[in-house]
Design an enzyme around this catalytic site. Sequence first.
Site, short mmCIF file in Angstrom:
data_model
loop_
_atom_site.label_atom_id
_atom_site.label_comp_id
_atom_site.label_asym_id
_atom_site.label_seq_id
_atom_site.Cartn_x
_atom_site.Cartn_y
_atom_site.Cartn_z
CB SER A 1 -27.50 25.71 -129.75
OG SER A 1 -27.31 26.68 -130.75
CE LYS B 1 -23.87 28.15 -129.36
NZ LYS B 1 -24.98 27.80 -130.26
CB SER C 1 -27.75 29.61 -127.53
OG SER C 1 -27.51 28.39 -128.20
CE LYS D 1 -26.56 25.86 -125.55
NZ LYS D 1 -27.79 26.49 -126.05
#
Length: 324
Positions: free
Chosen positions: A91, A94, A148, A255
């Site tokens: 993820s 993203k 997420s 993140k």
Amino acid sequence: MYHLPWSSPMFLSSSALRSWVLTGFMALFVAHVPLAEAQVHHHLHHHHHGAPVDPDPRHIALLSVTALVVDEQTQKVVYAKNPEPTHPIASITKLMTALVVIQNHQNMEEILTVSQEDVDTLRYSHSHLRVGTQATRLDFMRMALVASENRAAAALARNFPGGTAAFVQQMNLQAQKLGMKDTHFEDSSGLNGANVATAQDLAVLVSTAVKVPLIHEITTRSEIQVPIGRGGRLVTLHNTNPLVAQEGWQIGLSKTGFINEAGQCLVMQATIHQRPTIIVLLDSRGHHARFSDANRVRRWLEVQDQTTLGLLSAKPVQKSGVAL
């Protein structure tokens, strides 16, 4: 062991007996105080300070397979562990999804709807978003970056001009423009294990994304409220990185990522001792290991900084007109 006096208490007067008992008790107390203090000191030392941190970079024991720490101002690598391999990035993808949405000036107030196409049929991951849920593009991006949310990331790509394929193409073009030569994307969420990058490429991505005010603002929130409940009811979603809410951290971007192929991943930009620093941690085993590694890196940098300052202060100041 405390030994009895030669005289037996049965031959002592009542006042002498009381004195003898008190003397014996005090001797026992004094004999045990140093041991008790040592035990308390030992407990407090380890509870509050943890193990000593060695400033030598070879001595950091990180659980992540790959780690990279970069001084953002100088672009110098401060610490590296196994930085060369190309890893699945899950993820962390993203961040690039958000960059593409923002750089293509898409309408953040446009209402998007979760469709069946956005449902994860590769890993059947959990989602807070039911098919039919509606929210603004901005809220979908907030959900993708903070919680997420995979369906949110899929919806962002699907609602791009030309659809998902065109969006992923833009992701790869953007990676090329940034010089991320070992990076490749196959989807907007990171569920696809073919989304890969090196630690160095991810440092470039973090350095770019943290300069985008909206990404900085969103990724550093400990929680968000989004209207995704029944009838548009507000639902609170928490940041997948608990460090953003932890005292002592000054985080500019964060993140996380996880799929089986990638392991537990974390990228951050944080200011440590007034130095903007990029931290990339990939393929860490155990849910909390990446956060523990981030704390270890921070403590090591603080020791490094103190060591450096100590060395500088020990040297005579040269009047060269250069500010140190």
